[in-house]
Enzyme design. Structure first.
Site, PDB file in Angstrom:
ATOM      1  N   SER A   6      26.864 -16.640  29.074  1.00 48.44           N
ATOM      2  CA  SER A   6      25.842 -15.976  29.890  1.00 48.44           C
ATOM      3  C   SER A   6      24.634 -15.574  29.066  1.00 48.44           C
ATOM      4  O   SER A   6      23.528 -15.466  29.588  1.00 48.44           O
ATOM      5  CB  SER A   6      26.420 -14.720  30.543  1.00 48.44           C
ATOM      6  OG  SER A   6      27.196 -15.026  31.656  1.00 48.44           O
ATOM      7  N   ASP A  28      21.945 -13.212  39.548  1.00 47.55           N
ATOM      8  CA  ASP A  28      22.947 -12.506  38.740  1.00 47.55           C
ATOM      9  C   ASP A  28      23.393 -11.249  39.468  1.00 47.55           C
ATOM     10  O   ASP A  28      23.450 -11.221  40.700  1.00 47.55           O
ATOM     11  CB  ASP A  28      22.334 -12.190  37.366  1.00 47.55           C
ATOM     12  CG  ASP A  28      23.357 -12.194  36.251  1.00 47.55           C
ATOM     13  OD1 ASP A  28      24.177 -11.263  36.224  1.00 47.55           O
ATOM     14  OD2 ASP A  28      23.329 -13.094  35.394  1.00 47.55           O
ATOM     15  N   HIS A  42      24.969  -6.706  33.534  1.00 46.20           N
ATOM     16  CA  HIS A  42      24.881  -8.109  33.132  1.00 46.20           C
ATOM     17  C   HIS A  42      23.527  -8.726  33.460  1.00 46.20           C
ATOM     18  O   HIS A  42      22.881  -9.361  32.610  1.00 46.20           O
ATOM     19  CB  HIS A  42      26.008  -8.871  33.836  1.00 46.20           C
ATOM     20  CG  HIS A  42      26.212 -10.261  33.368  1.00 46.20           C
ATOM     21  ND1 HIS A  42      25.506 -11.347  33.850  1.00 46.20           N
ATOM     22  CD2 HIS A  42      27.093 -10.762  32.453  1.00 46.20           C
ATOM     23  CE1 HIS A  42      25.925 -12.445  33.270  1.00 46.20           C
ATOM     24  NE2 HIS A  42      26.892 -12.137  32.414  1.00 46.20           N
TER      25      HIS A  42
END
Length: 529
Positions: A296, A56, A121
């Site tokens: 996600s 990620d 994220h």
């Protein structure tokens, strides 16, 4: 490659964690088709020791991961995208993926991404999987798992080349210029994507991971289009996950279609998925908690649950574990949308249920053995029987061949003792190529009851002698004793002597043999003057 997920059986009861944000984590609740029923799954496992690679945007320091972050790697090649002033390095720290006008002018990426704040994220995804039970904030699906942070995206996304190398490294494969990964992942989470076909290069590396028994979980994408257009979700061998909101309906942004395997909570609107973040709007400023929506966020729920299963079933094959996952899903909530989850082939085969999956895995590794075998069987007799393990007919072999025999599902007792039968349920060469379920059950084989006859005179006088005559069908050793030693005596050969007036009671016993149980008989003789 742009990051997906921008904002916009009977089990032992488990006490809810006391982390203050637990009550707001609706996605982990036991509400069917809305939450993944996590608490009951924890009675089986909390993912202890399982390595989950989060490929990620990297990670920032956070107390929720203390002691469980493994040495990761930064595979972002472009220094501008990485934001750390260099290319690849051994520090997977998320420097912030914020984009401002100056960055767009300087890099020429204007039009490829928009001005935005950092969303942290990767850290958010890690928290969904692995946040600790520590009375601090949120709780992760697998709070005892270990996290391998692998950075592949930064400001304005990432590249497929970096992703391919990152996947190889996460699985423990050699990558030129990078140190050996000493902690290969059992599960890889890919909460990222791009609108393009799965390329041969990307498919090849996912095939490599599959051969290593690594399970790759991919977010379906956030474009509200068919997931077949989003990679790596459209690569063969991935577990592709779409997202639902807090009503159990497909989130409006979530990709859909035949390529989707299942759905999990991803949040929608104000009902976002709460997890770990940094407080900074651009660069890291300190740990915090925040909400994001996206497939996600759905994918790491699945990755976390797979980690729970892998902790208790390290020997179950990748294919079988995925099949158990997909066969233990909840039905969807009623979804009125034209392309809602109620419509077949829109949101996959069902909604993630952690408890049902862990129950199925437990039954796989601890299969219920059922048979109609009796507890005891007599020598010289036989009985037909059936045996199943986990509902499947099993083969049986006899361990104690001198005690019993089993042929054509018929058990015969040969001699006294414990008959041990070994069952074996082998894999079919596809779903369980390297596993088999074996164990043992026992049946007590009892001997025949011997016919033991003892005769003697009915009466004797004090001082007289006589002999007890004994016949028996058993060849067991005999013992002859008196129960009334003041009245009479008895020798091992059966000679009786009267000592005083009374009733003489003599007991005769035979020891058990391979065919007969122990036998006993008594005779009584009146002794007079």
């Amino acid at each position: 490659m742009n990051s997906v997920g921008a904002v916009a059986a009977v089990t032992t009861p488990v006490e809810p964690p006391r982390d203050p944000l637990w009550e707001r984590q609706w996605a982990l609740s036991s509400n069917p088709g809305i939450g993944i029923d996590l608490l009951n799954a924890w009675s089986f496992s909390r993912g202890a020791g399982v390595v989950v690679a989060v490929v990620d945007s990297g990670i920032v320091s956070h107390s929720e991961f203390k002691g469980r972050l493994l040495p990761g790697y930064d595979f972002v090649s472009d220094p501008d995208v990485a934001g750390d002033g260099d290319g690849r390095d051994a520090n997977p720290r998320d420097e912030g993926n914020y984009v401002d006008a100056d960055f767009l002018r300087r890099t020429g990426l204007d039009g490829q991404c928009a001005v935005s704040d950092s969303d942290w994220h990767g850290t958010h995804v890690v928290g969904i999987i692995a946040a600790a039970i520590d009375r601090r904030g949120t709780v992760g699906v697998a709070p005892e798992s270990r996290v391998l942070p692998v950075r592949v995206t930064g400001r304005c996304g990432g590249t497929e080349r970096d992703l391919v190398d990152a996947l190889r490294w996460a699985a423990g494969l050699e990558v030129a210029g990078a140190p050996v990964n000493l902690h290969p992942a059992a599960v890889v989470n890919l909460s990222l994507g791009a609108a393009r076909p799965c390329t041969p290069r990307l498919q090849s590396v996912i095939d490599e991971l599959s051969e290593l028994e690594v399970i790759v979980v991919a977010a379906a994408g956030n474009e509200n289009v068919d997931a077949s257009t989003s990679t790596p979700a459209n690569c063969m061998g991935t577990v592709t996950v779409t997202a639902t909101g807090d009503l159990g309906q497909r989130a409006g942004y979530a990709n859909f279609g035949y390529w989707v395997d299942l759905a999990a909570p991803g949040g929608e609107g104000g009902s976002s998925i709460l997890s770990t973040v940094d407080r900074g709007l651009s660069i890291p400023e300190g740990e915090g908690y925040g909400g994001l929506n996206g497939t996600s966020m759905a994918a790491p729920h699945v990755s976390g649950v797979i980690a729970l299963a892998r902790a208790i079933a390290p020997g179950v094959s990748r294919i079988e574990l995925i099949e158990l996952l997909l066969s233990s899903l909840d039905p969807f909530q009623q979804d009125p949308q034209t392309l809602g989850c109620s419509v077949p082939n829109i949101c996959g085969l069902g909604f993630l249920n952690a408890t049902r999956f862990l129950t199925a895995v437990d039954a796989r590794i601890n299969p219920k053995v059922e048979s109609d075998l009796p507890a005891t069987l007599q020598v010289g007799t036989e009985v037909p029987f059936q045996m199943t393990v986990g509902g499947e007919t099993t083969s049986v072999t006899v361990v104690t061949g001198s005690i019993c025999e089993a042929r054509d599902s018929v058990l015969a007792g040969l001699a006294r003792g414990v008959c041990i039968l070994r069952y074996s349920l082998d894999g079919d060469g596809e779903t369980t190529p390297a596993s088999s379920r074996t164990g043992e059950v026992s049946v007590r084989i009892v001997g025949l009851n011997p016919e033991l006859v003892a005769t003697s005179p009915k009466r004797m006088t004090v001082g007289a002698r006589t002999l007890v005559s004994v016949t028996s069908t058993s060849e067991g050793a005999r013992t002859i004793t008196t129960k009334t030693p003041k009245v009479c005596s008895a020798s091992p050969t059966g000679k009786i002597r009267a000592l005083k007036v009374g009733t003489c009671v003599v007991r005769i016993k035979t020891t058990p043999t391979s065919l007969y149980e122990a036998g006993s008989a008594t005779v009584t003789i009146k002794v007079r003057r």
